[in-house]
Design an enzyme around this catalytic site. Structure first.
Site, PDB file in Angstrom:
ATOM      1  N   ASN A   1     -64.028  -6.007  51.187  1.00 13.57           N
ATOM      2  CA  ASN A   1     -62.976  -5.000  51.483  1.00 13.57           C
ATOM      3  C   ASN A   1     -61.932  -4.965  50.374  1.00 13.57           C
ATOM      4  OD1 ASN A   1     -61.971  -7.511  52.283  1.00 13.57           O
ATOM      5  ND2 ASN A   1     -60.743  -6.677  53.958  1.00 13.57           N
TER       6      ASN A   1
ATOM      7  N   ASP B   1     -66.568  -6.080  56.835  1.00 13.26           N
ATOM      8  CA  ASP B   1     -65.460  -6.873  57.383  1.00 13.26           C
ATOM      9  C   ASP B   1     -64.080  -6.289  57.072  1.00 13.26           C
ATOM     10  OD1 ASP B   1     -64.301  -9.266  58.645  1.00 13.26           O
ATOM     11  OD2 ASP B   1     -63.507  -9.574  56.635  1.00 13.26           O
TER      12      ASP B   1
ATOM     13  N   HIS C   1     -67.965  -7.804  61.730  1.00 13.96           N
ATOM     14  CA  HIS C   1     -66.598  -7.999  62.231  1.00 13.96           C
ATOM     15  C   HIS C   1     -66.587  -7.347  63.611  1.00 13.96           C
ATOM     16  CE1 HIS C   1     -62.017  -7.580  61.718  1.00 13.96           C
ATOM     17  NE2 HIS C   1     -62.300  -6.994  62.860  1.00 13.96           N
TER      18      HIS C   1
ATOM     19  N   HIS D   1     -65.828 -14.621  62.507  1.00 12.00           N
ATOM     20  CA  HIS D   1     -64.592 -15.028  63.202  1.00 12.00           C
ATOM     21  C   HIS D   1     -64.558 -14.738  64.713  1.00 12.00           C
ATOM     22  CE1 HIS D   1     -63.706 -10.822  62.351  1.00 12.00           C
ATOM     23  NE2 HIS D   1     -63.191 -11.033  61.148  1.00 12.00           N
TER      24      HIS D   1
ATOM     25  N   ASP E   1     -61.749 -16.984  56.758  1.00 12.90           N
ATOM     26  CA  ASP E   1     -61.134 -15.648  56.754  1.00 12.90           C
ATOM     27  C   ASP E   1     -59.820 -15.684  55.961  1.00 12.90           C
ATOM     28  OD1 ASP E   1     -60.642 -12.984  57.093  1.00 12.90           O
ATOM     29  OD2 ASP E   1     -60.282 -13.061  59.245  1.00 12.90           O
TER      30      ASP E   1
HETATM   31  O1  DOR Z   1     -56.827 -10.336  59.860  1.00 15.45           O
HETATM   32  C1  DOR Z   1     -57.705  -9.960  59.112  1.00 15.45           C
HETATM   33  N1  DOR Z   1     -57.450  -9.724  57.811  1.00 15.45           N
HETATM   34  N2  DOR Z   1     -58.933  -9.760  59.588  1.00 15.45           N
HETATM   35  C2  DOR Z   1     -59.907  -9.203  58.838  1.00 15.45           C
HETATM   36  O2  DOR Z   1     -61.008  -9.071  59.302  1.00 15.45           O
HETATM   37  C3  DOR Z   1     -59.599  -8.718  57.465  1.00 15.45           C
HETATM   38  C4  DOR Z   1     -58.509  -9.490  56.884  1.00 15.45           C
HETATM   39  C5  DOR Z   1     -57.966  -8.902  55.600  1.00 15.45           C
HETATM   40  O3  DOR Z   1     -58.754  -8.487  54.765  1.00 15.45           O
HETATM   41  O4  DOR Z   1     -56.753  -8.930  55.410  1.00 15.45           O
END
Ligand code: DOR
Length: 439
Positions: A95, A152, A179, A232, A305
């Site tokens: 991402n 994700d 996810h 997660h 994570d």
């Molecule tokens: O809290 C999160 N932050 N969950 C995720 O799945 C992505 C992640 C992020 O990329 O900041």
């Protein structure tokens, strides 16, 4: 620089046995493991008295933020944080901006990883731009050694698209990592749904939004025979669903994070956005179920994570702040603590190294992945020298200002940890010595 090394006086943790032994390392490989062995020529002597000596840790879930999010983290800074946490390899999440959804971006991140302190495996996106509409060119990414695909940050919302992704993935022999949050149920929720969220006046993000996608994907994996990894997981019911699916023979693995093993939803009552994460922190009953499963050996992997965010994204009202928290530097101690800070260390290295290395298929060295070494091994002569030397007697206090990450969003500030990393060796190079990064 690859030096000759000898790790003295530690407890070597293998899958089937735990032995007091020294480890000699020459030219990036383990030369010998044994009692009071001779030091190789010119070897640096490393004291491992009182330490557990195991394979370098492998994180299945790291947000390195490059390309596009360099203000939060870079491959270099994230890998330094990983090294300090005992990791020899991490799987970089896609991402980024742009998303890792093509061979060109995969190649870019592999190249950045080659200059980093530890090995960087790359996860590709399931859909173009992680937008959940069109399948990404998984085959071209797989030809560069990508073995895990995920959107994700978001789950793939459309069941029909996920079915086609699984059929495609099955043919390629790769794993899809989900996810699990159904957005029609999660909505704009920012903490666990329930009476506490109602009292705090914050919109809730229910456990059901996770469980419904877990159940859906398990059914799709059963129908397609696709290898599925669930990211997660945070609720007792998700755990139950996965364990039942495994018992039925469905090809599924799953991870839990250190924060879902330790931090209850009550922390959100501070309205401190450092405790905002997706999926959200859950109830004490959920934590108890996850911890019991960890101790029982039912969890495939503890994955961080690690989600760095710059201050301007995090220091906002709770409902508007970016979700996510740092994880790499403290995961080993937090996992050890969740395991009761006891035992011979085998479960610690199972969930933090051996099983994640198998899930990400990092147990063999690979030229396709940019010359990366093998991880999650047994510490035997001839193996690539990726080692984590963990000292259970250390009691470090978490200081956000001292983190190697470029971001500061740790939820553990001021907490005294149970254990710490003394040394990390990657491809025979001493990259953390006496808890100090060497590069
Ligand atoms: O809290 C999160 N932050 N969950 C995720 O799945 C992505 C992640 C992020 O990329 O900041």
């Amino acid at each position: 620089m690859v030096e000759n090394l000898i790790v003295r006086g530690g407890t070597v943790v293998r899958s089937s046995e735990v032995v007091s032994a020294d480890v000699a390392i020459v030219d990036g490989r383990i030369l010998e493991v044994g009692s009071q062995i001779a030091a190789p020529t010119g070897a640096i002597e490393l004291d491992a008295t009182g330490c557990l000596v195991g394979p370098g840790l492998v994180d299945l879930h790291t947000h390195l933020r490059e390309p596009g999010g360099e203000e939060a983290e870079t491959v270099e800074t994230g890998c330094r944080a990983g090294a300090l946490g005992g990791y020899s390899a991490v799987v970089a999440m896609p991402n980024t901006i742009p998303a890792i959804d093509s061979a060109a971006v995969v190649a870019q991140v592999i190249a950045l990883g080659q200059a980093a302190a530890i090995d960087v495996a790359v996860a590709g996106a399931i859909t173009v731009g992680r937008a959940g509409q069109i399948l990404s060119p998984m085959a071209e990414m797989a030809s560069l050694g990508v073995t895990i695909f995920t959107d994700d940050g978001n789950g793939v919302q459309d069941a029909g698209l996920m079915l086609r992704a699984m059929q495609y993935a099955r043919g390629l022999g790769v794993t899809l990592a989900e996810h699990c949050e159904d957005e029609s149920l999660a909505g704009s929720g920012c903490m666990n749904a329930g009476s506490l969220a109602s009292r705090l006046g914050l919109p809730g993000r229910s456990g059901l939004s996770e469980e419904i996608m877990v159940a859906r994907d398990l059914a799709l994996a059963e129908a397609t025979g696709c290898s599925l990894h669930l990211l997660h997981l945070s609720t007792a019911r998700s755990l139950e669903l996965c364990l039942a699916a495994k018992a039925k023979g469905i090809d599924v693995t799953f991870e839990v994070t250190p924060h879902h093993l330790h931090l209850p939803e009550e922390l959100c009552a501070s309205y401190d956005p450092v405790f905002k994460v997706h999926p959200p922190l859950r109830t004490k009953a959920d934590i108890d179920a996850l911890v019991a499963a960890l101790i029982a050996g039912q969890i495939d992997a503890v994955a961080t994570d690690h989600a760095p965010h710059p201050a301007q994204a995090k220091d906002r009202p709770f409902d508007q702040a970016a979700p996510g928290m740092l994880g790499l530097e403290h995961a080993a101690a937090l996992t050890w603590e969740a395991l009761g800070a006891e035992g011979d260390g085998r479960m610690l290295f199972e969930v933090l190294s051996r099983r994640p290395a198998r899930i990400a298929r990092l147990t063999e060295a690979s030229e396709r992945r940019g010359g990366q070494s093998a991880h999650g091994g047994e510490l035997m002569a001839g193996e690539d020298a990726n080692l984590c030397i963990f000292d259970p007697s250390r009691r470090p206090i978490v200081d956000p200002a001292a983190l190697a990450s470029r971001s500061r969003n740790t939820p553990y500030a001021g907490r005294t940890l149970t254990g710490g990393i003394r040394h990390t060796i990657v491809r025979g190079e001493l990259i953390v010595r006496e808890s100090e990064a060497q590069r």
